[in-house]
Write an enzyme that holds these catalytic residues in place. Structure first.
Site, PDB file in Angstrom:
ATOM      1  N   CYS A 189       3.296  -4.429   6.660  1.00 63.55           N
ATOM      2  CA  CYS A 189       3.282  -4.495   4.997  1.00 63.55           C
ATOM      3  C   CYS A 189       4.239  -4.036   4.326  1.00 63.55           C
ATOM      4  O   CYS A 189       5.409  -3.261   5.077  1.00 63.55           O
ATOM      5  CB  CYS A 189       2.039  -3.524   4.895  1.00 63.55           C
ATOM      6  N   HIS A 230       0.786  -1.175   0.074  1.00 65.60           N
ATOM      7  CA  HIS A 230       0.022   0.091   0.007  1.00 65.60           C
ATOM      8  C   HIS A 230       0.943   1.249  -0.026  1.00 65.60           C
ATOM      9  O   HIS A 230       2.185   1.149  -0.148  1.00 65.60           O
ATOM     10  CB  HIS A 230      -0.820  -0.058   1.316  1.00 65.60           C
TER      11      HIS A 230
END
Length: 171
Positions: free
Chosen positions: A140, A128
């Site tokens: 992430c 992201h």
């Protein structure tokens, strides 16, 4: 490795001959991923989906799905739908996918601990947008908005994301 693999390197994410600066989890990279450790899991992961904010951006790929106002991601280790997309109302621990900030305007989903999640092994390893260069994630991989949009247009369903064992040593 193929040039169509996303490969984490000490200098960024390599894809199709380009290098994209990125950040990883605040806990570094680990082969022993656990829920809440803030680490990015080492291994070969597949891209299994893409979500986007249709109210903010155009569809980044023909296989991307819009994020709805009730869409959540379960990180409740006690729930049967742990590490799955769920919908509000949801009483278990979760993360909102439709955020006020732009971090999840594009969310590329990996197959980390999915679809058959092992309780406590970690959830929601996405690719992201980052908050700012160098700012770590909760596990992430994050990139600039511009680079994320470029990747989203070029990757395919089942593109491999490779986080090498050597990444555990990068500081």
């Amino acid at each position: 490795m193929s040039p169509d693999d996303l490969v984490l390197t000490p200098r960024g994410l390599r894809f199709q001959g380009q290098l994209y600066p990125c950040t990883v989890g605040k806990g570094g990279c680990t082969a022993r991923k656990r829920e809440g450790d803030g680490a990015t899991p080492i291994g070969c992961h597949r891209i299994v989906g893409m979500l986007y904010r249709a109210d903010r951006i155009a569809r980044p790929a023909d296989w991307a799905l819009p994020i709805g106002p009730l869409d959540l991601w379960s990180d409740d280790v006690a729930a049967p739908d742990y590490n799955m997309m769920v919908r509000a109302p949801y009483s278990g621990s979760h993360e909102k996918l439709r955020r006020a900030d732009p971090l999840y305007d594009i969310v590329i989903l990996t197959d980390w601990n999915w679809p058959y999640a092992v309780t406590g092994r970690g959830s929601a390893i996405f690719i992201h947008q980052y908050r700012r260069p160098g700012y770590p994630t909760e596990g992430c991989i994050a990139l600039s908005r511009h680079h994320l949009r470029r990747l989203a247009r070029s990757i395919r369903f089942h593109t491999r994301l490779i986080v090498p064992e050597s990444s555990a040593d990068w500081a």
